[in-house]
Design a protein around this motif. Structure first.
Motif, short mmCIF file in Angstrom:
data_model
loop_
_atom_site.label_atom_id
_atom_site.label_comp_id
_atom_site.label_asym_id
_atom_site.label_seq_id
_atom_site.Cartn_x
_atom_site.Cartn_y
_atom_site.Cartn_z
N GLU A 288 7.58 -4.68 2.75
CA GLU A 288 7.44 -3.78 3.88
C GLU A 288 8.48 -2.68 3.70
N GLN B 95 10.06 0.97 5.12
CA GLN B 95 10.19 1.88 6.25
C GLN B 95 11.07 3.05 5.85
N ARG C 116 5.76 3.50 7.84
CA ARG C 116 5.87 2.09 7.47
C ARG C 116 4.70 1.76 6.55
N ARG D 273 3.12 -1.59 4.55
CA ARG D 273 3.21 -3.03 4.38
C ARG D 273 2.16 -3.47 3.37
N GLU E 124 0.91 -7.02 1.45
CA GLU E 124 1.06 -8.47 1.38
C GLU E 124 -0.26 -9.13 1.02
#
Length: 237
Positions: free
Chosen positions: A93, A95, A168, A170, A172
């Motif tokens: 993640e 940012q 942001r 992310r 995964e």
């Protein structure tokens, strides 16, 4: 008992102090040690003072136009080449905050593979753009926050040129999200049927290494326009 209570209070005080600094620091550096004590998962990729932890493409020397100015990581002029992390990341993640010059264009490119090819030939791009003034905005999948030429943002959340935006990203288990100023604007799954269709219709269809790496570098693009980045931090998932 009293010793444990004092220790717990000390940790809480550090956490509160770090949170206040994160909210109020703006372009000032947040000391990494404080952040680690408050939240051990996050770490800064940019210390606000140096370019330590970054290289030029393929490990080359960083171009002179990438500079640290008032705690910001700034591309002051085009021609410096892309800026790339020294480390690779798999699931993470990320940012950061960014602002772009009027009419400007840049990008945050992730999961960039090893090799001599330009970073955009293997990594996915989170588009950084002045939507309002960019002269050649061809389609929504080229606008700020998009997966460039693949997925358009669900809404326009970008701030005007000269103002900082919060981003942001992310990644995964093949699932990816793009956020802009608190709004989730893109969600996709790598290598899905939908992904394959979009890839076939994009400018990347002829690049066999595009989005194939399961880990890779993060790059900040030199697209020729002045751009500022700050508060760049990451946690591995």
């Amino acid at each position: 008992m009293m010793k444990n209570l004092t220790k717990a209070r000390s940790k809480l005080s550090v956490a509160i102090a770090a949170a206040v600094m994160l909210g109020a620091a703006g372009c000032e550096r947040v000391p990494e040690s404080n952040v680690q004590q408050a939240d051990g998962e996050w770490r800064y990729l940019f210390d606000g003072e140096t370019l330590q932890g970054w290289t030029g493409t393929n490990g080359s020397q960083i171009g002179e136009a990438w500079q640290v100015v008032n705690g910001n990581l700034v591309l002051t002029a085009g021609g410096a080449g892309d800026l790339v992390t020294a480390e690779q990341f798999e699931d993470f993640e990320l940012q950061l905050e960014w602002k772009i010059s009027e009419g400007g264009n840049s990008g945050i490119i992730y999961r960039v593979a090893d090799g001599d090819s330009p970073v955009w030939m293997s990594g996915m791009e989170y588009q950084v753009l002045d939507n309002a003034a960019f002269p050649n905005l061809e389609k929504p999948s080229h606008s700020a926050g998009s997966v460039f030429d693949m997925y358009a943002p669900s809404e326009e959340s970008v701030k005007p040129a000269g103002q900082f935006n919060q981003t942001r990203i992310r990644v995964e288990s093949g699932k990816v999200e793009h956020w802009l100023n608190g709004n989730k604007i893109v969600s996709y799954e790598l290598w899905s049927e939908d992904w394959g269709k979009r890839l076939a219709g994009s400018k990347f269809s002829n690049y066999p290494d595009f989005a194939r790496s399961e880990s890779g570098y993060i790059a900040l693009q030199d697209h020729g326009d002045k751009v500022w980045y700050r508060n760049i931090k990451i946690r591995e998932l």
